[in-house]
Write a protein that holds these residues in place. Sequence first.
Motif, PDB file in Angstrom:
ATOM      1  N   ALA A   1       0.831  -1.204   0.000  1.00 26.36           N
ATOM      2  CA  ALA A   1       0.000   0.000   0.000  1.00 26.36           C
ATOM      3  C   ALA A   1       0.865   1.252   0.000  1.00 26.36           C
ATOM      4  O   ALA A   1       0.573   2.230  -0.699  1.00 26.36           O
ATOM      5  N   LEU A   2       1.960   1.237   0.787  1.00 23.75           N
ATOM      6  CA  LEU A   2       2.890   2.376   0.797  1.00 23.75           C
ATOM      7  C   LEU A   2       3.535   2.561  -0.572  1.00 23.75           C
ATOM      8  O   LEU A   2       3.669   3.682  -1.067  1.00 23.75           O
ATOM      9  N   ASN A   3       3.942   1.448  -1.175  1.00 23.72           N
ATOM     10  CA  ASN A   3       4.549   1.527  -2.511  1.00 23.72           C
ATOM     11  C   ASN A   3       3.575   2.136  -3.521  1.00 23.72           C
ATOM     12  O   ASN A   3       3.949   2.983  -4.340  1.00 23.72           O
ATOM     13  N   ALA A   4       2.330   1.698  -3.463  1.00 23.81           N
ATOM     14  CA  ALA A   4       1.325   2.217  -4.389  1.00 23.81           C
ATOM     15  C   ALA A   4       1.044   3.692  -4.121  1.00 23.81           C
ATOM     16  O   ALA A   4       0.821   4.471  -5.063  1.00 23.81           O
ATOM     17  N   ALA A   5       1.044   4.088  -2.840  1.00 19.09           N
ATOM     18  CA  ALA A   5       0.817   5.503  -2.499  1.00 19.09           C
ATOM     19  C   ALA A   5       1.937   6.371  -3.058  1.00 19.09           C
ATOM     20  O   ALA A   5       1.686   7.459  -3.608  1.00 19.09           O
ATOM     21  N   LEU A   6       3.178   5.903  -2.917  1.00 15.46           N
ATOM     22  CA  LEU A   6       4.312   6.660  -3.456  1.00 15.46           C
ATOM     23  C   LEU A   6       4.237   6.730  -4.973  1.00 15.46           C
ATOM     24  O   LEU A   6       4.489   7.787  -5.577  1.00 15.46           O
ATOM     25  N   ALA A   7       3.865   5.617  -5.603  1.00 12.51           N
ATOM     26  CA  ALA A   7       3.737   5.596  -7.065  1.00 12.51           C
ATOM     27  C   ALA A   7       2.664   6.574  -7.528  1.00 12.51           C
ATOM     28  O   ALA A   7       2.845   7.287  -8.522  1.00 12.51           O
ATOM     29  N   ALA A   8       1.540   6.628  -6.802  1.00  9.45           N
ATOM     30  CA  ALA A   8       0.468   7.562  -7.163  1.00  9.45           C
ATOM     31  C   ALA A   8       0.942   9.005  -7.030  1.00  9.45           C
ATOM     32  O   ALA A   8       0.635   9.860  -7.876  1.00  9.45           O
ATOM     33  N   LEU A   9       1.706   9.289  -5.983  1.00  8.86           N
ATOM     34  CA  LEU A   9       2.208  10.653  -5.765  1.00  8.86           C
ATOM     35  C   LEU A   9       3.165  11.068  -6.878  1.00  8.86           C
ATOM     36  O   LEU A   9       3.027  12.146  -7.467  1.00  8.86           O
ATOM     37  N   VAL A  10       4.113  10.196  -7.189  1.00 12.56           N
ATOM     38  CA  VAL A  10       5.107  10.516  -8.219  1.00 12.56           C
ATOM     39  C   VAL A  10       4.444  10.589  -9.597  1.00 12.56           C
ATOM     40  O   VAL A  10       4.819  11.432 -10.425  1.00 12.56           O
ATOM     41  N   THR A  11       3.457   9.733  -9.843  1.00 17.75           N
ATOM     42  CA  THR A  11       2.727   9.791 -11.109  1.00 17.75           C
ATOM     43  C   THR A  11       2.074  11.155 -11.286  1.00 17.75           C
ATOM     44  O   THR A  11       2.131  11.749 -12.370  1.00 17.75           O
ATOM     45  N   GLY A  12       1.451  11.661 -10.221  1.00 13.24           N
ATOM     46  CA  GLY A  12       0.834  12.990 -10.283  1.00 13.24           C
ATOM     47  C   GLY A  12       1.841  14.077 -10.586  1.00 13.24           C
ATOM     48  O   GLY A  12       1.583  14.972 -11.405  1.00 13.24           O
ATOM     49  N   TRP A  13       3.006  14.009  -9.926  1.00 16.63           N
ATOM     50  CA  TRP A  13       4.048  15.003 -10.200  1.00 16.63           C
ATOM     51  C   TRP A  13       4.469  14.947 -11.673  1.00 16.63           C
ATOM     52  O   TRP A  13       4.580  15.990 -12.335  1.00 16.63           O
ATOM     53  N   ALA A  14       4.733  13.739 -12.156  1.00 17.54           N
ATOM     54  CA  ALA A  14       5.205  13.585 -13.533  1.00 17.54           C
ATOM     55  C   ALA A  14       4.158  14.081 -14.525  1.00 17.54           C
ATOM     56  O   ALA A  14       4.487  14.778 -15.504  1.00 17.54           O
ATOM     57  N   GLU A  15       2.901  13.750 -14.302  1.00 19.60           N
ATOM     58  CA  GLU A  15       1.843  14.178 -15.214  1.00 19.60           C
ATOM     59  C   GLU A  15       1.701  15.695 -15.216  1.00 19.60           C
ATOM     60  O   GLU A  15       1.462  16.300 -16.277  1.00 19.60           O
ATOM     61  N   ASP A  16       1.862  16.315 -14.057  1.00 20.70           N
ATOM     62  CA  ASP A  16       1.778  17.780 -13.987  1.00 20.70           C
ATOM     63  C   ASP A  16       2.910  18.436 -14.777  1.00 20.70           C
ATOM     64  O   ASP A  16       2.699  19.412 -15.513  1.00 20.70           O
ATOM     65  N   VAL A  17       4.108  17.900 -14.630  1.00 28.98           N
ATOM     66  CA  VAL A  17       5.265  18.471 -15.332  1.00 28.98           C
ATOM     67  C   VAL A  17       5.100  18.305 -16.844  1.00 28.98           C
ATOM     68  O   VAL A  17       5.353  19.233 -17.625  1.00 28.98           O
ATOM     69  N   ILE A  18       4.661  17.126 -17.265  1.00 29.88           N
ATOM     70  CA  ILE A  18       4.465  16.871 -18.700  1.00 29.88           C
ATOM     71  C   ILE A  18       3.381  17.791 -19.257  1.00 29.88           C
ATOM     72  O   ILE A  18       3.501  18.320 -20.367  1.00 29.88           O
ATOM     73  N   ALA A  19       2.312  18.002 -18.492  1.00 33.60           N
ATOM     74  CA  ALA A  19       1.226  18.874 -18.947  1.00 33.60           C
ATOM     75  C   ALA A  19       1.719  20.299 -19.155  1.00 33.60           C
ATOM     76  O   ALA A  19       1.366  20.954 -20.146  1.00 33.60           O
ATOM     77  N   VAL A  20       2.553  20.798 -18.247  1.00 30.60           N
ATOM     78  CA  VAL A  20       3.113  22.148 -18.394  1.00 30.60           C
ATOM     79  C   VAL A  20       4.004  22.217 -19.626  1.00 30.60           C
ATOM     80  O   VAL A  20       3.923  23.158 -20.431  1.00 30.60           O
ATOM     81  N   SER A  21       4.860  21.200 -19.797  1.00 32.51           N
ATOM     82  CA  SER A  21       5.768  21.165 -20.943  1.00 32.51           C
ATOM     83  C   SER A  21       5.003  21.185 -22.262  1.00 32.51           C
ATOM     84  O   SER A  21       5.346  21.934 -23.184  1.00 32.51           O
TER      85      SER A  21
ATOM     86  N   VAL B   1       1.972   7.786 -18.184  1.00 33.93           N
ATOM     87  CA  VAL B   1       2.997   7.686 -17.150  1.00 33.93           C
ATOM     88  C   VAL B   1       2.763   6.427 -16.329  1.00 33.93           C
ATOM     89  O   VAL B   1       1.664   6.191 -15.825  1.00 33.93           O
ATOM     90  N   THR B   2       3.804   5.611 -16.206  1.00 31.84           N
ATOM     91  CA  THR B   2       3.755   4.413 -15.373  1.00 31.84           C
ATOM     92  C   THR B   2       4.898   4.481 -14.369  1.00 31.84           C
ATOM     93  O   THR B   2       6.058   4.634 -14.761  1.00 31.84           O
ATOM     94  N   VAL B   3       4.533   4.377 -13.103  1.00 31.97           N
ATOM     95  CA  VAL B   3       5.538   4.495 -12.039  1.00 31.97           C
ATOM     96  C   VAL B   3       5.500   3.255 -11.173  1.00 31.97           C
ATOM     97  O   VAL B   3       4.458   2.781 -10.763  1.00 31.97           O
ATOM     98  N   SER B   4       6.698   2.708 -10.893  1.00 31.64           N
ATOM     99  CA  SER B   4       6.835   1.606  -9.950  1.00 31.64           C
ATOM    100  C   SER B   4       7.632   2.129  -8.783  1.00 31.64           C
ATOM    101  O   SER B   4       8.665   2.752  -8.975  1.00 31.64           O
ATOM    102  N   ALA B   5       7.154   1.903  -7.581  1.00 31.77           N
ATOM    103  CA  ALA B   5       7.821   2.462  -6.390  1.00 31.77           C
ATOM    104  C   ALA B   5       8.066   1.369  -5.370  1.00 31.77           C
ATOM    105  O   ALA B   5       7.341   0.387  -5.286  1.00 31.77           O
ATOM    106  N   ASP B   6       9.151   1.548  -4.608  1.00 30.62           N
ATOM    107  CA  ASP B   6       9.472   0.612  -3.524  1.00 30.62           C
ATOM    108  C   ASP B   6      10.000   1.414  -2.354  1.00 30.62           C
ATOM    109  O   ASP B   6      11.098   2.001  -2.438  1.00 30.62           O
ATOM    110  N   VAL B   7       9.243   1.475  -1.288  1.00 29.76           N
ATOM    111  CA  VAL B   7       9.690   2.156  -0.062  1.00 29.76           C
ATOM    112  C   VAL B   7      10.676   1.217   0.633  1.00 29.76           C
ATOM    113  O   VAL B   7      10.270   0.210   1.227  1.00 29.76           O
TER     114      VAL B   7
END
Length: 298
Positions: free
Chosen positions: A227-247, A287-293
């Motif tokens: 669940a922590l890994n998925a939460a981190l992946a969701a957070l980073v996915t949002g950041w990446a999508e925001d940056v790409i949208a601005v670009s 955007v696909t993000v894999s995360a590991d806390v």
Amino acid sequence: LYRDVAQRAGTNALAGDALVQAALARGALRQVAEAWQDWDALIRRFPAHAQLDRALYEKAQAEIGLGRDADAQVTAERLVKEFPDRPTSGPGHYLLGILLERANKADAAEYHYQVAQKKEGKTALADQIQFRRAAVLQRQGRNDEAAALLHGLLGTAALTNMQPQLLEWLARFNLQGGKFKEAEVAGLALAVAAQDASWKQMAWYMVGRGRQGQGQPDAAREAYQEALNAALAALVTGWAEDVIAVSQTLGADFLGVGQALAIGCGRRWAAIRDDWPAVWQAVPVRVTVSADVGRTFD
């Protein structure tokens, strides 16, 4: 061609068969209005045709596709009334269930889903019907019945069509009732079916709760880690999508996507290099993000 044959044959039985083929051909070409005309002509001109039940079913489907739900309901009601023992009866009841559900007539929709499910037996369509019936029951507050039907679908192909909200509800409902093993199973199903990282986070949290309730602390800890890994992946996915949208909005490739394309696909880059700012704005990006806390503390 089939349409011409039907017109020339008049009331001959050959004309009816030609209309069937014409309607099927138009349906395959997604010419819904034209297919409806052929099915309607067959029903009116050949009321004793051997495929009249199929014609009624196909006509009802075409009417749904044309946004004519009231007409589709009339056609489907005729089908199930006149041909209760034909193979099209089950699908006909299913169509009625869908139409009545759309009309906010939940009790009537559930009845037709139930009849359709019994008629279909063990088929892929029966699984779809069971899923829709469970959703109606859940909205009616008949939670025990809905949960039982949904659990029966967790190992079937119908799982891919389940809304994550319904699977989350199933897991929560089981947790509230102290059915921790069932909650774990529902959470695992959500983890498999979910495409979004935020849903995977919720899924693994439910799995952890279920395992914890069963007295399995080590297994619960593993689920909470997921669940922590998925939460981190969701957070980073949002950041990446925001940056790409601005670009892309600015037409400014400060991420270096064009540079990577030039290195990996030189010929393609040469063809679009001069128009790259405009091209980049229209490029679909997933955007696909894999995360590991790696480190956690109790």
